[in-house]
Design an enzyme around this catalytic site. Structure first.
Site, mmCIF file in Angstrom:
data_model
loop_
_atom_site.group_PDB
_atom_site.id
_atom_site.type_symbol
_atom_site.label_atom_id
_atom_site.label_comp_id
_atom_site.label_asym_id
_atom_site.label_seq_id
_atom_site.Cartn_x
_atom_site.Cartn_y
_atom_site.Cartn_z
ATOM 1 N N ASN A 12 0.868 -1.182 0.000
ATOM 2 C CA ASN A 12 0.000 0.000 0.000
ATOM 3 C C ASN A 12 0.900 1.227 0.000
ATOM 4 O OD1 ASN A 12 -1.827 2.026 0.496
ATOM 5 N ND2 ASN A 12 -2.299 1.395 2.602
ATOM 6 N N LYS A 14 0.071 4.203 -0.327
ATOM 7 C CA LYS A 14 -0.613 5.384 0.245
ATOM 8 C C LYS A 14 -0.408 6.607 -0.669
ATOM 9 C CE LYS A 14 0.034 3.366 4.770
ATOM 10 N NZ LYS A 14 -0.004 3.556 6.210
ATOM 11 N N HIS A 100 -9.544 0.822 4.956
ATOM 12 C CA HIS A 100 -8.261 1.062 5.649
ATOM 13 C C HIS A 100 -8.520 2.002 6.834
ATOM 14 C CE1 HIS A 100 -4.206 2.375 6.511
ATOM 15 N NE2 HIS A 100 -3.783 1.331 5.837
ATOM 16 N N GLU A 102 -6.943 4.418 7.933
ATOM 17 C CA GLU A 102 -6.737 5.840 7.655
ATOM 18 C C GLU A 102 -7.973 6.438 6.999
ATOM 19 O OE1 GLU A 102 -2.995 5.433 5.606
ATOM 20 O OE2 GLU A 102 -2.021 4.931 7.502
ATOM 21 N N GLU A 170 -5.250 -5.158 10.665
ATOM 22 C CA GLU A 170 -4.261 -4.101 10.856
ATOM 23 C C GLU A 170 -4.572 -3.345 12.149
ATOM 24 O OE1 GLU A 170 -2.353 -2.938 6.847
ATOM 25 O OE2 GLU A 170 -4.094 -1.678 7.160
ATOM 26 N N GLY A 176 2.513 2.122 10.872
ATOM 27 C CA GLY A 176 3.480 3.207 10.738
ATOM 28 C C GLY A 176 4.192 3.573 12.031
ATOM 29 N N SER A 213 3.417 -2.213 10.415
ATOM 30 C CA SER A 213 4.864 -2.219 10.671
ATOM 31 C C SER A 213 5.534 -3.540 10.314
ATOM 32 C CB SER A 213 5.167 -1.829 12.128
ATOM 33 O OG SER A 213 4.757 -0.492 12.364
HETATM 34 C C1 PEP Z 1 -0.823 0.084 6.172
HETATM 35 O O1 PEP Z 1 -1.066 1.263 6.288
HETATM 36 O O2 PEP Z 1 -1.586 -0.663 5.524
HETATM 37 C C2 PEP Z 1 0.383 -0.416 6.800
HETATM 38 C C3 PEP Z 1 0.431 -1.677 7.106
HETATM 39 O O3 PEP Z 1 1.370 0.486 7.052
HETATM 40 P P1 PEP Z 1 2.836 0.204 7.689
HETATM 41 O O4 PEP Z 1 3.342 -1.073 7.089
HETATM 42 O O5 PEP Z 1 3.646 1.393 7.302
HETATM 43 O O6 PEP Z 1 2.629 0.071 9.160
#
Ligand code: PEP
Length: 251
Positions: A12, A14, A100, A102, A170, A176, A213
């Site tokens: 992703n 983003k 997601h 976000e 997630e 992040g 992460s």
């Molecule tokens: C995400 O936003 O889907 C995600 C997993 O981000 P990160 O790997 O940066 O934590």
């Protein structure tokens, strides 16, 4: 991972990157994924919408699939700034992320809206990657499993199947941040998700990804867990070496 389900590694991107770096990254991943010694997983890249054509062109003929990061629940109409699922399919996508955290946070998306988006994705022939996950406060309160069960019940549309749907767990507090749940906690949550998907879905065939992460340093430890079928990767998907190393961890 289980031998029953082929691992899926999804990136992703983003709201990151312009055409030149997106194209270079996609081209290099396509070259590697097409190699005879590539790891035994499926790959998906979800770039920002304006980069879809360039990423589609760079990955044509390779095993890499492409996906959108969101879609609108309706097929067309007066929705300035939004993208319909059929437009993603027309741009070469086979996948789309919906729900997601976000988007749930930034745009106030409810479970019902996420389900409507997943339904629109299915109608357009796309596989919906439906994201769920608890906040840190919800985990601290001991409500993580209940929250995720509620999200699963509300975010999967009628007609969802193991063929047209992937679930991405997630935890919001892991995205992040460099923090991840313990492997035991991830496995427990994935087993819980598999146990609570609606009866119409073949839970044994459903792919459940972990996201939050994931890095080269923790990927193998997470991906070896029996109910983890791959990863949804944010930050580490922006570096070819890191994303590739995460795929290598599926061996
Ligand atoms: C995400 O936003 O889907 C995600 C997993 O981000 P990160 O790997 O940066 O934590």
């Amino acid at each position: 991972m289980s031998g029953l389900r082929r691992p899926l590694i999804a990136g992703n991107w983003k709201m990151n990157g312009l055409r030149a770096d997106g194209e270079a990254r996609a081209r290099e991943l396509a070259r590697r994924a097409g190699g005879a010694d590539a790891p035994p997983c499926d790959w998906v890249l979800c770039p920002p919408a304006p980069l879809l054509p360039v990423v589609a062109a760079a990955t044509t003929g390779s095993p890499i699939g492409i996906g959108g990061q969101d879609c609108h629940p309706e097929a067309s109409g007066a929705h300035t700034g939004d993208v319909a699922a059929a437009m993603l399919a027309d741009a070469g996508c086979r996948w789309v992320i919906v729900g997601h955290s976000e988007r749930r946070a930034d745009h106030g998306e409810s479970d019902a809206l996420v389900a409507a988006k997943a339904q629109a994705a299915h109608a357009a022939g796309l596989v919906a990657i439906v994201c769920v996950g608890e906040t840190e406060a919800e985990r601290d309160d001991g409500r993580a499993h209940a929250v995720v069960a509620r999200q699963i019940a509300g975010s999967l549309p009628r007609g969802a199947s193991a063929a047209n749907t992937v679930i991405a767990y997630e935890p919001v507090w892991a995205i992040g941040t460099g923090r991840t749940p313990t492997p035991d906690d991830v496995q427990a949550m994935h087993a819980h998700i598999r146990a609570c998907v609606p009866a119409g879905i073949d839970a044994g065939a459903l792919r459940i990804l972990y996201g939050g992460s994931v890095k080269p340093g923790n990927a193998a430890q997470l991906l070896r867990l029996p109910d983890i079928d791959g990863a949804l990767v944010g930050g580490a998907s922006l570096a070819v070496e890191d994303f590739w190393a995460i795929g290598e961890a599926t061996r």
